[in-house]
Enzyme design. Structure first.
Site, PDB file in Angstrom:
ATOM      1  N   LYS A  72       0.864  -1.186   0.000  1.00  0.00           N
ATOM      2  CA  LYS A  72       0.000   0.000   0.000  1.00  0.00           C
ATOM      3  C   LYS A  72       0.891   1.223   0.000  1.00  0.00           C
ATOM      4  CE  LYS A  72      -4.445   0.784   0.073  1.00  0.00           C
ATOM      5  NZ  LYS A  72      -5.564  -0.073  -0.352  1.00  0.00           N
TER       6      LYS A  72
ATOM      7  N   ASP B 196      -6.779   4.161  -4.681  1.00  0.00           N
ATOM      8  CA  ASP B 196      -7.498   3.995  -3.418  1.00  0.00           C
ATOM      9  C   ASP B 196      -8.195   5.347  -3.200  1.00  0.00           C
ATOM     10  OD1 ASP B 196      -7.657   1.999  -0.935  1.00  0.00           O
ATOM     11  OD2 ASP B 196      -7.421   3.977  -0.070  1.00  0.00           O
TER      12      ASP B 196
ATOM     13  N   GLY C  38     -20.663   7.098   1.592  1.00  0.00           N
ATOM     14  CA  GLY C  38     -19.702   7.500   0.572  1.00  0.00           C
ATOM     15  C   GLY C  38     -20.392   7.737  -0.759  1.00  0.00           C
ATOM     16  N   PHE C  39     -19.695   8.451  -1.651  1.00  0.00           N
ATOM     17  CA  PHE C  39     -20.219   8.613  -3.014  1.00  0.00           C
ATOM     18  C   PHE C  39     -19.057   8.591  -4.003  1.00  0.00           C
ATOM     19  CE2 PHE C  39     -19.147  13.157  -3.489  1.00  0.00           C
ATOM     20  CZ  PHE C  39     -18.976  13.528  -2.169  1.00  0.00           C
ATOM     21  N   GLY C  40     -17.994   7.865  -3.607  1.00  0.00           N
ATOM     22  CA  GLY C  40     -16.832   7.692  -4.496  1.00  0.00           C
ATOM     23  C   GLY C  40     -17.067   6.522  -5.441  1.00  0.00           C
ATOM     24  N   ASN C  41     -15.962   6.074  -5.994  1.00  0.00           N
ATOM     25  CA  ASN C  41     -15.992   5.006  -6.980  1.00  0.00           C
ATOM     26  C   ASN C  41     -16.642   3.717  -6.470  1.00  0.00           C
ATOM     27  OD1 ASN C  41     -14.885   4.426  -9.582  1.00  0.00           O
ATOM     28  ND2 ASN C  41     -13.632   2.912  -8.518  1.00  0.00           N
ATOM     29  N   VAL C  42     -16.347   3.393  -5.226  1.00  0.00           N
ATOM     30  CA  VAL C  42     -16.811   2.126  -4.658  1.00  0.00           C
ATOM     31  C   VAL C  42     -18.314   2.201  -4.395  1.00  0.00           C
ATOM     32  CG1 VAL C  42     -16.575   0.561  -2.702  1.00  0.00           C
ATOM     33  CG2 VAL C  42     -14.544   1.659  -3.679  1.00  0.00           C
ATOM     34  N   ALA C  43     -18.755   3.300  -3.772  1.00  0.00           N
ATOM     35  CA  ALA C  43     -20.178   3.496  -3.490  1.00  0.00           C
ATOM     36  C   ALA C  43     -20.966   3.512  -4.798  1.00  0.00           C
ATOM     37  CB  ALA C  43     -20.380   4.804  -2.730  1.00  0.00           C
ATOM     38  N   TRP C  44     -20.394   4.140  -5.809  1.00  0.00           N
ATOM     39  CA  TRP C  44     -21.035   4.229  -7.124  1.00  0.00           C
ATOM     40  C   TRP C  44     -21.275   2.838  -7.723  1.00  0.00           C
ATOM     41  CZ3 TRP C  44     -17.997   2.985 -11.630  1.00  0.00           C
ATOM     42  CH2 TRP C  44     -18.648   3.204 -12.850  1.00  0.00           C
TER      43      TRP C  44
END
Ligand code: 2IT
Length: 445
Positions: A124, A164, A235-241
């Site tokens: 990471k 990330d 969240g409303f980033g890539n993952v939440a999307w």
């Protein structure tokens, strides 16, 4: 030394690294029985060796902002463990980034990557750089300066970073451009690349899609279906999307999304337009979710509230570590939530997990639920190494198989005598057994 003794020593040695200690403690507690059944692991000091990263690079990143002012940040890469493959894991750009956070993320990544069934070790990296409010040109200059230092330590068979929090397709593009210029090679050194220059179809959606596939398996065991269930997502980033899109496609109602500023209560669920707007919000770089309610009149914004204040069947934390606390867990349980699938890395505090497990509701940890992201990065590496690209259907099919295998491993190692599936234990033991065996076979290195 037994696991408690090892933990006690680590707490002294790394006293100020609280996220790292939390991640290690959770793993050691859940693998203790298995460790005790394998004296050969103790003899080879597997845990003592596993909890220390192979190496950590720390470097200065200087760049010039749009006002002509010189800025200095710190960059890191933690190469944690390469027993089963090259180091693999994302880069996080966020002001909170420090050695403790990257060590926790790198440590988690070892087990997650082992669970995917693909040959990837754990790593990471990132920086305390804050992308919020930065111009495109500033993001580019920062990424270039970051790669100027990092490039000698990574490579397609050595260490393969990805995105990330704060690092998406745009940042990977700038990082890759600089790597290519310095190394004079066009290889799969990063994943999450653009579709015209080596990226894999489905990678942007993969973390969220994989998480929902995992939830489908969890529900299936209980004779349930995700259709018509109410899902709260933070969240409303890539993952939440990705999670919102797949859950909606499968007939679930995503009734909450949230940001640092508050929660959007979305009683009628998502539409294609709403899902597309999540991406627009994210790329606005302002880190606020409130405008969603201005754009869609059927949605309501509650400032300062979390997604966990909305009554739901399934909770899916998709933002940061420790975003769901014991208090949040109790609120969810009081509201009748019966499934929590952690999508963020270490999204739930130990207290929250204890509440869920005490109530015997379905709970699965991030390293199992979100592994579809890095798994699809693994598929991107394979395509790059073969100089080919697979169709979206092919990648999605493989992602399905991988999530199904991960679920199977959790059930295999996590089913308790009373039938309750302890997914946390299952994921940790399955990942640990694979890595520990590989370390044992490779000798003392
Ligand atoms: O936490 C994660 O698994 C990621 N950020 C994705 C890592 C990757 O290499 O795709």
């Amino acid at each position: 030394m037994n696991t408690s003794e090892i933990m006690a020593r680590l707490k002294v040695k790394h006293a100020n690294e609280k996220e790292y200690l939390q991640a290690v403690q959770e793993v050691l507690e859940t693998i203790e029985d298995v460790y005790n059944q394998h004296p050969e692991f103790e003899e080879a000091k597997i845990i003592e060796r596993l909890v220390e990263p192979d190496r950590i690079f720390t470097f200065k990143v200087t760049w010039v902002d749009d006002n002509g002012e010189i800025q200095t940040n710190t960059g890191y890469r933690v190469q944690f463990n390469s027993a089963i493959g090259p180091y693999k894991g994302g880069l996080r750009f966020h002001p909170s980034v420090n050695v403790s956070i990257l060590k926790f993320l790198g440590f988690e990544q070892i087990f997650k990557n082992a669970l995917t069934t693909l040959p990837m070790g754990g790593g990471k990296g990132g920086s305390d750089f804050n992308p919020k409010g930065k111009s495109d040109a500033e993001i580019m200059r920062f990424c270039q300066a970051f790669m100027l230092e990092l490039w000698r330590n990574i490579g397609p068979d050595t260490d393969v970073p990805a995105g990330d929090v704060g690092v998406g397709g745009r940042e990977i593009g700038y990082l890759f451009g600089m790597y290519k210029k310095l190394a004079r090679e066009h290889t799969g050194v990063l994943t999450g690349k653009g579709m015209t220059w080596g990226g894999s179809l489905i990678r942007p959606e993969a973390t969220g899609f994989g998480a929902v596939y995992f939830v489908q398996h969890m529900l299936h065991v209980q004779g349930k279906d995700i259709k018509d269930k109410k899902v709260a997502i933070s969240g409303f980033g890539n993952v939440a999307w990705g999670a919102a899109m797949k859950a909606t496609q499968l007939g679930a109602h995503v009734i909450a999304i949230s940001g640092p500023d508050g929660v959007i209560y979305n009683p009628n669920g998502m539409t294609d337009e709403k899902i597309a707007y999540m991406l627009e919000l994210r790329s606005s770089n302002n880190d606020v979710v409130a405008p969603f309610a201005d754009k869609f009149p059927d949605a309501v914004f509650y400032p300062g509230k979390k997604a966990w204040s909305i009554k739901c069947d399934i909770a899916m934390p998709c933002a940061y570590q420790n975003e769901l606390t014991g208090e949040d867990a109790r609120e969810l349980l009081d509201n009748g939530t019966w499934c929590c699938a952690e999508v963020s890395n270490m999204g739930c505090t130990p207290e929250a997990i204890a509440e869920f497990q005490k109530a015997k509701i379905l709970f699965a940890p991030g390293k199992a639920v979100n592994a579809g992201g890095v798994a699809t990065s693994g598929l991107e590496m394979t395509q790059n190494a073969m100089h080919i690209s697979w169709s979206a259907e092919e990648v999605d099919k493989k992602l399905h198989e991988i999530m199904s295998n991960i679920h199977h491993s959790c059930v295999r190692y996590g089913t308790q005598p009373d039938g309750y599936i302890n997914y946390l234990k299952g994921a940790n033991i399955a990942g640990f057994m694979k890595v520990a065996t590989a370390m044992l076979e490779q000798g003392v290195i």
